[in-house]
Design an enzyme around this catalytic site. Structure first.
Site, PDB file in Angstrom:
ATOM      1  N   PRO A  10       0.795  -1.233   0.000  1.00 50.87           N
ATOM      2  CA  PRO A  10       0.000   0.000   0.000  1.00 50.87           C
ATOM      3  C   PRO A  10       0.829   1.285   0.000  1.00 50.87           C
ATOM      4  CG  PRO A  10      -0.134  -1.141   2.119  1.00 50.87           C
ATOM      5  CD  PRO A  10       0.527  -2.079   1.155  1.00 50.87           C
ATOM      6  N   ASN A  11       0.299   2.233  -0.733  1.00 57.71           N
ATOM      7  CA  ASN A  11       0.839   3.598  -0.857  1.00 57.71           C
ATOM      8  C   ASN A  11       2.084   3.698  -1.730  1.00 57.71           C
ATOM      9  OD1 ASN A  11      -1.118   5.016   0.884  1.00 57.71           O
ATOM     10  ND2 ASN A  11      -0.269   3.721   2.478  1.00 57.71           N
ATOM     11  N   ARG A  18       4.869  11.009  -2.763  1.00 59.98           N
ATOM     12  CA  ARG A  18       4.706  10.648  -1.349  1.00 59.98           C
ATOM     13  C   ARG A  18       6.011  10.863  -0.578  1.00 59.98           C
ATOM     14  NH1 ARG A  18       4.671   4.485   1.001  1.00 59.98           N
ATOM     15  NH2 ARG A  18       4.288   5.045   3.176  1.00 59.98           N
ATOM     16  N   TYR A  23      11.258   8.812   0.639  1.00 59.56           N
ATOM     17  CA  TYR A  23      11.200   7.736  -0.355  1.00 59.56           C
ATOM     18  C   TYR A  23      11.803   8.093  -1.706  1.00 59.56           C
ATOM     19  CZ  TYR A  23       8.064   5.717   3.103  1.00 59.56           C
ATOM     20  OH  TYR A  23       7.549   5.212   4.264  1.00 59.56           O
ATOM     21  N   ASN A  73       8.164  -5.485  -1.530  1.00 62.43           N
ATOM     22  CA  ASN A  73       8.116  -4.365  -0.577  1.00 62.43           C
ATOM     23  C   ASN A  73       6.718  -4.380   0.023  1.00 62.43           C
ATOM     24  OD1 ASN A  73       8.040  -2.028   0.908  1.00 62.43           O
ATOM     25  ND2 ASN A  73       9.103  -0.786  -0.624  1.00 62.43           N
ATOM     26  N   ALA A  76       3.467  -0.864   4.594  1.00 63.49           N
ATOM     27  CA  ALA A  76       3.000  -0.923   5.984  1.00 63.49           C
ATOM     28  C   ALA A  76       2.586  -2.331   6.415  1.00 63.49           C
ATOM     29  CB  ALA A  76       1.849   0.055   6.193  1.00 63.49           C
ATOM     30  N   GLU A 100      12.785  -9.406   0.859  1.00 66.22           N
ATOM     31  CA  GLU A 100      12.028  -8.268   1.399  1.00 66.22           C
ATOM     32  C   GLU A 100      12.853  -7.006   1.173  1.00 66.22           C
ATOM     33  OE1 GLU A 100      11.059  -8.691   5.572  1.00 66.22           O
ATOM     34  OE2 GLU A 100      10.818  -6.509   5.799  1.00 66.22           O
ATOM     35  N   HIS A 102      12.989  -2.543   1.275  1.00 61.66           N
ATOM     36  CA  HIS A 102      12.440  -1.255   1.693  1.00 61.66           C
ATOM     37  C   HIS A 102      13.297  -0.149   1.118  1.00 61.66           C
ATOM     38  CE1 HIS A 102       9.787  -3.265   4.525  1.00 61.66           C
ATOM     39  NE2 HIS A 102      10.822  -4.033   4.837  1.00 61.66           N
ATOM     40  N   SER A 104      13.382   2.971   2.439  1.00 63.92           N
ATOM     41  CA  SER A 104      13.964   3.594   3.629  1.00 63.92           C
ATOM     42  C   SER A 104      14.531   2.505   4.533  1.00 63.92           C
ATOM     43  CB  SER A 104      12.882   4.384   4.379  1.00 63.92           C
ATOM     44  OG  SER A 104      11.906   3.500   4.918  1.00 63.92           O
ATOM     45  N   ARG A 109      13.697   4.638  11.851  1.00 64.34           N
ATOM     46  CA  ARG A 109      12.486   5.463  11.855  1.00 64.34           C
ATOM     47  C   ARG A 109      11.646   5.174  13.112  1.00 64.34           C
ATOM     48  NH1 ARG A 109       9.683   4.897   6.269  1.00 64.34           N
ATOM     49  NH2 ARG A 109       8.588   6.731   7.072  1.00 64.34           N
TER      50      ARG A 109
HETATM   51  C1  DQA Z   1       8.576   1.060   3.343  1.00 73.03           C
HETATM   52  C2  DQA Z   1       8.726   1.271   4.854  1.00 73.03           C
HETATM   53  C3  DQA Z   1       7.407   1.037   5.574  1.00 73.03           C
HETATM   54  O1  DQA Z   1       7.556   1.271   6.966  1.00 73.03           O
HETATM   55  C4  DQA Z   1       6.344   1.983   5.053  1.00 73.03           C
HETATM   56  O2  DQA Z   1       5.096   1.679   5.645  1.00 73.03           O
HETATM   57  C5  DQA Z   1       6.238   1.996   3.566  1.00 73.03           C
HETATM   58  C6  DQA Z   1       7.464   1.911   2.770  1.00 73.03           C
HETATM   59  C7  DQA Z   1       9.860   1.416   2.579  1.00 73.03           C
HETATM   60  O3  DQA Z   1       9.965   1.030   1.414  1.00 73.03           O
HETATM   61  O4  DQA Z   1      10.732   2.113   3.121  1.00 73.03           O
HETATM   62  O5  DQA Z   1       5.166   2.174   3.010  1.00 73.03           O
HETATM   63  O6  DQA Z   1       8.289  -0.314   3.114  1.00 73.03           O
END
Ligand code: DQA
Length: 145
Positions: A10-11, A18, A23, A73, A76, A100, A102, A104, A109
């Site tokens: 998501p997102n 964003r 990011y 990825n 959340a 997996e 990410h 960030s 964080r």
């Molecule tokens: C994320 C890190 C997650 O904590 C966050 O909810 C994201 C992006 C990252 O790619 O850094 O949506 O997965």
């Protein structure tokens, strides 16, 4: 042709606008294009994004059934989706790699991002390198095949 599934939660469809300070300014399409350009001709990058947990789980089931390596990825969902973890565990059982990733570094964080319920069933985790996290994951999959 070998397919690598690059699945995004998501997102992540909002990348580019964003929180660019966290990011980066690349869109997910930019990341996909960069990956596609970096792999040999016999490799297909199948990049997908959804805000829907059920759809993401369905794609993991597809990866299990087709034995397709996955770069994931989970966004959340990383931090609380036991359903996604249970799906990902099936890849581990099947011996299909799951990386997996990410953009960030969640460990640098907020505290709620320090837990991943996915990592325990992942082959490996790459975090904190922006879009290069994806590139590094694909590079490893290519070397491991
Ligand atoms: C994320 C890190 C997650 O904590 C966050 O909810 C994201 C992006 C990252 O790619 O850094 O949506 O997965």
């Amino acid at each position: 042709m070998t397919t690598i599934l690059v699945l995004n939660g998501p997102n992540l469809g909002r990348l580019g606008s964003r929180e660019p300070e966290v990011y980066g300014s690349e869109t997910l399409a930019d990341i996909g294009a960069g990956l596609a350009a970096s792999v040999p001709d016999d490799i297909e990058i199948d990049l997908r994004q959804t805000d829907d947990e059920a759809e993401l789980i369905g794609w993991i089931h597809e990866a299990v059934d087709r034995r397709l390596p996955v770069v994931l990825n989970p966004a959340a969902f990383t931090h609380y989706s036991y359903a996604l973890r249970d799906a990902a565990a099936q890849l581990k059982t099947a011996g299909v790699p799951l990386i997996e990733v990410h953009l960030s570094n969640p460990h640098a964080r907020e505290a709620f991002r320090h837990t991943s319920v996915i990592s325990g069933v992942a082959t490996g985790v790459i975090a904190g390198f922006g879009s290069d996290s994806y590139r590094l994951a694909v590079d490893w999959l290519l070397r491991a095949r």
